[in-house]
Design an enzyme around this catalytic site. Structure first.
Site, PDB file in Angstrom:
ATOM      1  CE  LYS A   1      -0.332   4.921  -9.779  1.00  0.00           C
ATOM      2  NZ  LYS A   1      -1.514   4.537 -10.523  1.00  0.00           N
TER       3      LYS A   1
ATOM      4  N   PRO B   1       0.791  -1.246   0.000  1.00  0.00           N
ATOM      5  CG  PRO B   1      -0.854  -1.572   1.632  1.00  0.00           C
ATOM      6  CD  PRO B   1       0.429  -2.140   1.111  1.00  0.00           C
TER       7      PRO B   1
HETATM    8  P1  NAD Z   1      -4.291  -3.550  -1.187  1.00  0.00           P
HETATM    9  O1  NAD Z   1      -4.390  -2.866   0.114  1.00  0.00           O
HETATM   10  O2  NAD Z   1      -5.503  -4.181  -1.787  1.00  0.00           O
HETATM   11  O3  NAD Z   1      -3.162  -4.688  -1.137  1.00  0.00           O
HETATM   12  C1  NAD Z   1      -1.978  -4.596  -0.431  1.00  0.00           C
HETATM   13  C2  NAD Z   1      -1.600  -5.986   0.057  1.00  0.00           C
HETATM   14  O4  NAD Z   1      -0.351  -5.876   0.741  1.00  0.00           O
HETATM   15  C3  NAD Z   1      -2.601  -6.564   1.054  1.00  0.00           C
HETATM   16  O5  NAD Z   1      -2.936  -7.890   0.681  1.00  0.00           O
HETATM   17  C4  NAD Z   1      -1.853  -6.523   2.386  1.00  0.00           C
HETATM   18  O6  NAD Z   1      -2.221  -7.578   3.269  1.00  0.00           O
HETATM   19  C5  NAD Z   1      -0.420  -6.648   1.920  1.00  0.00           C
HETATM   20  N1  NAD Z   1       0.546  -6.085   2.877  1.00  0.00           N
HETATM   21  C6  NAD Z   1       0.507  -4.878   3.485  1.00  0.00           C
HETATM   22  N2  NAD Z   1       1.589  -4.715   4.283  1.00  0.00           N
HETATM   23  C7  NAD Z   1       2.308  -5.849   4.176  1.00  0.00           C
HETATM   24  C8  NAD Z   1       3.520  -6.295   4.773  1.00  0.00           C
HETATM   25  N3  NAD Z   1       4.202  -5.522   5.635  1.00  0.00           N
HETATM   26  N4  NAD Z   1       3.983  -7.507   4.443  1.00  0.00           N
HETATM   27  C9  NAD Z   1       3.311  -8.294   3.562  1.00  0.00           C
HETATM   28  N5  NAD Z   1       2.146  -7.935   2.967  1.00  0.00           N
HETATM   29  C10 NAD Z   1       1.662  -6.727   3.278  1.00  0.00           C
HETATM   30  O7  NAD Z   1      -3.669  -2.466  -2.182  1.00  0.00           O
HETATM   31  P2  NAD Z   1      -3.750  -2.455  -3.780  1.00  0.00           P
HETATM   32  O8  NAD Z   1      -5.014  -1.814  -4.209  1.00  0.00           O
HETATM   33  O9  NAD Z   1      -3.370  -3.791  -4.300  1.00  0.00           O
HETATM   34  O10 NAD Z   1      -2.593  -1.383  -4.086  1.00  0.00           O
HETATM   35  C11 NAD Z   1      -1.214  -1.704  -3.939  1.00  0.00           C
HETATM   36  C12 NAD Z   1      -0.399  -0.541  -4.458  1.00  0.00           C
HETATM   37  O11 NAD Z   1      -0.716  -0.312  -5.837  1.00  0.00           O
HETATM   38  C13 NAD Z   1      -0.662   0.792  -3.740  1.00  0.00           C
HETATM   39  O12 NAD Z   1       0.527   1.502  -3.596  1.00  0.00           O
HETATM   40  C14 NAD Z   1      -1.632   1.502  -4.672  1.00  0.00           C
HETATM   41  O13 NAD Z   1      -1.545   2.923  -4.523  1.00  0.00           O
HETATM   42  C15 NAD Z   1      -1.165   1.018  -6.034  1.00  0.00           C
HETATM   43  N6  NAD Z   1      -2.175   0.987  -7.076  1.00  0.00           N
HETATM   44  C16 NAD Z   1      -3.426   0.512  -6.836  1.00  0.00           C
HETATM   45  C17 NAD Z   1      -4.372   0.501  -7.863  1.00  0.00           C
HETATM   46  C18 NAD Z   1      -5.785  -0.021  -7.650  1.00  0.00           C
HETATM   47  O14 NAD Z   1      -6.639   0.199  -8.538  1.00  0.00           O
HETATM   48  N7  NAD Z   1      -6.078  -0.697  -6.544  1.00  0.00           N
HETATM   49  C19 NAD Z   1      -4.019   0.944  -9.149  1.00  0.00           C
HETATM   50  C20 NAD Z   1      -2.717   1.375  -9.372  1.00  0.00           C
HETATM   51  C21 NAD Z   1      -1.797   1.402  -8.325  1.00  0.00           C
END
Ligand code: NAD
Length: 312
Positions: A187, A81
């Site tokens: 980004k 995240p």
């Molecule tokens: P999310 O919160 O759905 O997923 C993050 C995952 O990381 C979760 O499964 C969580 O359990 C895991 N996690 C968190 N801390 C951790 C740790 N210390 N060790 C191991 N696992 C850990 O987030 P997302 O929507 O998948 O987004 C991830 C990244 O991508 C973010 O930086 C977001 O800004 C970016 N992003 C998201 C989107 C979108 O549409 N969701 C699009 C582009 C970019």
């Protein structure tokens, strides 16, 4: 400097994937299916996420820490995240840093501060490991379809070429943005514009609907007129206009409002450093902060700003 060891084909390497959330899960699914690596190791601190992944992809193995991923893999992708989470996975207790093998390639696709990408990349260099920032655009639909855009910051064009061996299985547009940290800058700029345009689309759709317009008719007009943008055309925030988008399923799934608030904060911060004026970006940041702290909106998709406009 890059390392020749890293330049043998990645085909026979073991791949590690950390962070199997909204984005990471479908990205890792595409990678394991299309790349078919020698081994595929996954880790998420929500272990159920990793176990679900293994249930779907029997050849994947689940481990309990980033350290174990580092010990077993030569190519590692992280999708977490925030910069705080990335730092803890890389340099925290049982983090990657303690176990990385010299010559490994690490790709961080999270959206985080460019300074964190630069810091971590330089720390990893001390271990003879190249780290690239590879944030993505295209959302969860792009992650599922394997059509993401990757904005890549790398110390050399050769390293960018190397990263393509992996990234091409998750994305369609792979763009070399220059030095480490530049992927994040691209980004963050994109997401600042997206955040502003989603608020604009929400205010516009809400205004039309409040004045009695049919939402689908209004969206159709916008999408063939000068107001057209991704937020009206592909991800319309008004429920019922488009199928398969968060607004048509109670704003669940998709891109969390707190992640958008984080990205707007990243934009405001880098604007502070560069003294570039981002007046609309700063207002949009405040709005997403308000949405994410409104009861019932904490876990919603960022397009819920449409609903929030009428929540008071
Ligand atoms: P999310 O919160 O759905 O997923 C993050 C995952 O990381 C979760 O499964 C969580 O359990 C895991 N996690 C968190 N801390 C951790 C740790 N210390 N060790 C191991 N696992 C850990 O987030 P997302 O929507 O998948 O987004 C991830 C990244 O991508 C973010 O930086 C977001 O800004 C970016 N992003 C998201 C989107 C979108 O549409 N969701 C699009 C582009 C970019």
């Amino acid at each position: 400097m890059f390392h020749l060891r890293c330049y043998s084909t990645l085909k026979r390497k073991t791949i590690g994937f950390i962070g199997l959330g909204q984005m990471g899960y479908p990205m890792a699914s595409n990678l394991i299916k299309k790349f078919q690596p020698e081994g595929f190791i996954v880790h998420d601190y929500n272990k159920n996420q990793a176990l679900n992944f293994q249930k779907e992809h029997k050849e994947a193995q689940v481990v309990d820490s980033p350290l174990e991923v580092a010990k077993r893999c030569q190519v590692i992708i992280t999708m977490l995240p925030t910069g705080k989470h990335v730092r803890s996975v890389y340099t925290g207790e049982n983090g990657l840093l303690q176990g990385l093998q010299p010559g490994s390639l690490v790709l961080d696709s999270s959206t985080i501060e460019p300074t964190t990408s630069k810091d971590l990349s330089s720390i990893l260099k001390g271990k003879d490991v190249n780290m690239l920032d590879t944030p993505v655009s295209g959302g969860t639909l792009g992650a599922q379809a394997g059509t993401l855009t990757f904005m890549v910051g790398a110390d050399s064009p050769e390293l960018f070429e190397k990263s393509k061996e992996v990234l091409q299985h998750m994305g369609k547009n792979l763009v070399f943005c220059g030095t480490v940290g530049n992927g994040q800058i691209a980004k963050i700029c994109n997401n600042m514009m997206l955040g502003i345009s989603m608020i604009a689309a929400s205010e516009t759709m809400n205004l039309g609907v409040q004045m009695g317009m049919d939402p689908k008719l209004l969206a159709g007009i916008l999408n063939t007129s000068t107001g057209r943008c991704w937020s009206t055309e592909v991800y319309n925030p008004c429920p019922g206009v488009l199928p398969n988008v968060p607004s048509s399923r109670g704003y669940t799934g998709g891109f969390g409002v707190s992640l958008m608030a984080k990205d707007m904060g990243l934009a405001v911060n880098i604007a502070d450093q560069s003294k570039a004026p981002v007046t609309l970006g700063a207002v949009a940041h405040q709005i997403f902060n308000k949405v994410m702290t409104t009861k019932g909106y904490e876990d919603k998709d960022f397009s819920s700003v449409y609903k929030w406009l009428n929540s008071k």
